[in-house]
Design a protein around this motif. Structure first.
Motif, short mmCIF file in Angstrom:
data_model
loop_
_atom_site.label_atom_id
_atom_site.label_comp_id
_atom_site.label_asym_id
_atom_site.label_seq_id
_atom_site.Cartn_x
_atom_site.Cartn_y
_atom_site.Cartn_z
N ARG A 29 39.76 37.83 43.95
CA ARG A 29 39.78 37.95 42.48
C ARG A 29 41.17 37.70 41.91
NH1 ARG A 29 35.11 40.20 40.48
NH2 ARG A 29 33.75 41.07 42.06
N LEU A 30 42.19 38.18 42.62
CA LEU A 30 43.55 37.97 42.11
C LEU A 30 43.93 36.49 42.20
CD1 LEU A 30 45.46 41.11 43.46
CD2 LEU A 30 44.25 40.81 41.30
N ARG A 31 43.51 35.82 43.29
CA ARG A 31 43.80 34.40 43.45
C ARG A 31 43.15 33.57 42.35
NH1 ARG A 31 46.82 35.94 46.46
NH2 ARG A 31 46.98 35.97 48.73
N ALA A 32 42.03 34.07 41.83
CA ALA A 32 41.31 33.32 40.80
C ALA A 32 42.04 33.35 39.46
CB ALA A 32 39.89 33.87 40.66
N PHE A 85 43.86 45.64 35.52
CA PHE A 85 44.13 47.02 35.09
C PHE A 85 44.03 47.93 36.30
CE2 PHE A 85 44.03 51.04 33.16
CZ PHE A 85 44.55 50.91 31.88
N VAL A 86 45.11 48.65 36.58
CA VAL A 86 45.12 49.57 37.72
C VAL A 86 44.96 50.99 37.18
CG1 VAL A 86 46.44 50.42 39.69
CG2 VAL A 86 46.64 48.02 39.00
N ALA A 119 49.86 46.93 41.71
CA ALA A 119 50.52 46.45 40.49
C ALA A 119 51.72 45.57 40.85
CB ALA A 119 50.97 47.63 39.62
N SER A 120 52.46 46.00 41.87
CA SER A 120 53.61 45.23 42.31
C SER A 120 53.19 43.84 42.80
CB SER A 120 54.33 46.00 43.43
OG SER A 120 55.32 45.22 44.03
N ALA A 121 52.13 43.81 43.63
CA ALA A 121 51.65 42.52 44.14
C ALA A 121 51.18 41.62 43.00
CB ALA A 121 50.52 42.75 45.15
N GLY A 170 52.47 36.78 39.52
CA GLY A 170 52.58 36.29 38.15
C GLY A 170 51.45 36.72 37.25
N LEU A 171 50.70 37.75 37.67
CA LEU A 171 49.57 38.20 36.86
C LEU A 171 50.00 39.30 35.88
CD1 LEU A 171 46.96 38.49 39.76
CD2 LEU A 171 47.11 36.67 38.05
#
Lengths: 463, 76
Positions: A148-151, A157-158, A169-171, A176-177
């Motif tokens: 999902r993050l790669r998309a 939202f954490v 959140a750091s990752a 760049g998200l």
């Protein structure tokens, strides 16, 4: 137990380990290394061989490792019967049998419970099912979140700024998200490290572009007509649009399968003595049921014999080794589990490590470095003793502080230290929140202070 | 080849990141990231990293399949 009986157990006994993750694997290896030659069975609800979890929120999200390929290296052959992908569903203490989800039953002479914890799900089931609402505990969770993050979501939202949430959140920022993070307390990591150190974590997050919202809780997750999450509603009545929500509200102990077994097991884990033997619900120690890892709760001599639940990687290894040793030993040959609590985390390029039990500390001294530089050693004191230390990018000093904790060194600290600043000459309140207020769930939970010490169900605040 | 680093032990000496840079990488000044399941061609480099770690924090298996004898791994 007679020497003959123990000899027979070691030669041809049946040992069953429920839980096939880090603790279960290391226990199995220790049993074999110490000469157990009988039948060994490992039961695990996940269909995978034991894998490592810490990389899932770090290396895996950052693309340095595959979330599906973190299997643990083996220290030795264990010649075990593996029952993977089938959960244990019940325990019959009298008949010495474990019931499995597929209806099978496995008999044991000695049992090790290492069922660990699972991610605490979002508390509204319907909202938790929305597409895009994630937790992070298993490798499948990590694979799903990574995908999902790669998309390239517009905003992540954490929910909950503990270690896991902050690492996510750091990752996200590193990828760049856009990311928002909500925390009920006044800062990230407050439950584990207190408000003073938490404020440093808050600055780190904000400086790295995290939209950090503290003193708020998430009241609702909103979905679109297609069943995808699209917004997060907060207790301050603000609404944040997000297409991925990571629920990071700590964990639940996997003890439901022990309900009615007669063991002293419940939402706070399985209580055991320092030799890893489980207590039954009457508080009497059992002879042939042992516990290790995240699910265990055991008294620690260095910390006032309080029962500690330590969801720490190193604890799982050390307690598994001790439990395994004690399973095939008698009397004076048995050892207490005296592992010094220790953990690590990494976020926004800073390495955070700790020894001891920080939430026990009322006061904090910054003995080396400075909070403002995000490079320091913080020492926690409780009733005139050093009980914990935390380092931000200063890990090499930690072993020294561990020795101070072990020998009950006085607090405020009396020894001179390198790089001591004026701000570190006097202790300050460590800033742990009132334990009766639920937070994201600290990594170390203490019991024994007050009955209100631990809230086990997450309820959003009604402001 | 599977590996795990005991990051309680790790003190960020970065010897591994120097010897096997495709497997181990420093992240910030003292955090370590690593690939838990490196490619086979990394075996020799990983073996060197395991041996060189000043605090012996790296446990790996499958290091000896290449036939070379080295006591580097933590396999007991």
């Amino acid at each position: 137990m007679s020497a003959d009986h123990m000899e027979r157990l070691r030669r041809e006994g049946r040992i069953v380990i429920v839980g096939a993750s880090l603790a279960g694997l290391r226990a199995a290896e220790t049993l074999r290394a110490e000469g157990f030659a009988g039948d060994l069975t490992l039961i695990g609800d996940e269909p995978h061989e034991p894998y490592d979890r810490p990389p899932l929120s770090k290396s895996a999200l950052l693309g340095m490792a595959s979330p599906l390929r973190t299997e643990l290296p083996r220290r030795r052959e264990i010649d075990a019967k593996w029952r993977l992908g089938v959960a244990a569903t019940g325990l019959d203490l009298a008949a010495k049998r474990v019931r499995l989800a597929d209806g099978d039953e496995v008999e044991y002479d000695r049992l090790l419970i290492a069922t660990g914890v699972r991610a605490r799900p979002w508390f509204k089931e319907e909202e938790a099912r929305l597409d895009g609402v994630c937790v992070l505990r298993t490798r499948q969770d990590a694979a799903d979140l990574t995908r999902r993050l790669r998309a390239g979501p517009r905003r992540v939202f954490v929910v909950g700024a503990g270690f896991a949430g902050s690492e996510v959140a750091s990752a996200c920022r590193e990828m760049g998200l856009q990311v928002s993070m909500a925390e009920r307390a006044g800062a990230p990591l407050v439950g584990a490290l207190g408000g003073v150190v938490g404020a440093v974590a808050a600055d780190l997050a904000t400086e790295h572009g995290v939209d950090l919202r503290t003193h708020v809780t998430v009241t609702a997750l909103e979905g679109d007509p297609a069943g995808r999450v699209r917004a997060v509603h907060l207790s301050d009545e603000s609404v944040v649009e997000a297409d991925v929500v990571v629920v990071s509200l700590g964990s639940l102990r996997n003890t439901e399968w022990l309900a009615g077994s007669g063991l002293g097991a419940g939402p706070r884990g399985v209580a055991c003595d320092a030799g890893c033997r489980a207590f039954d619900f009457r508080g009497i120690v059992t002879d042939d049921v042992f516990v290790a890892g995240d699910v265990a709760r055991s008294p620690h001599a260095l910390f006032g014999y309080q029962f500690l639940s330590l969801e720490h990687w190193g604890n799982a290894v050390a307690q598994a080794e001790t439990a395994a040793h004690n399973m095939i030993c008698d009397g004076a040959d048995r050892r207490p589990h005296l592992w010094m609590p220790a953990f690590w985390s990494s976020m926004f390029g800073v390495n955070i490590k700790s020894v001891g039990v920080p939430p026990m500390g009322e006061q904090l001294m910054i003995t080396q470095g400075s909070l403002a530089e995000r490079r320091f050693v913080g020492v926690y004191g409780h009733q005139g003793r050093v009980v914990a230390a935390v380092t931000f990018d200063n890990a090499r000093w930690l072993e020294f502080y561990q020795r101070q904790i072990e020998r009950g060194a006085p607090f405020p600290v009396e020894f001179p230290t390198l790089d001591r600043r004026p701000e570190g000459r006097q202790p300050v309140p460590a800033g742990f929140p009132d334990p009766s207020l639920p937070t994201h769930g600290p990594m170390v939970t203490l019991s024994g202070y007050s009955p209100a010490d631990q809230q086990l169900v997450f309820h959003p605040a009604r402001h | 080849m599977r590996l795990v680093v005991d990051l309680n032990k790790c003190q960020g000496y970065a010897q591994c990141a120097f010897l096997a840079p495709d497997v181990f990488a420093m992240h910030g000044e003292e955090s370590l990231l690593y690939d838990a399941r490196p490619e086979e061609e990394q075996r020799e480099r990983v073996a060197r990293a395991v041996a060189a770690c000043p605090v012996q924090a790296i446990t790996a298996d499958g290091l000896d399949r290449a036939g070379e004898s080295q006591g580097a791994s933590d396999v007991r």
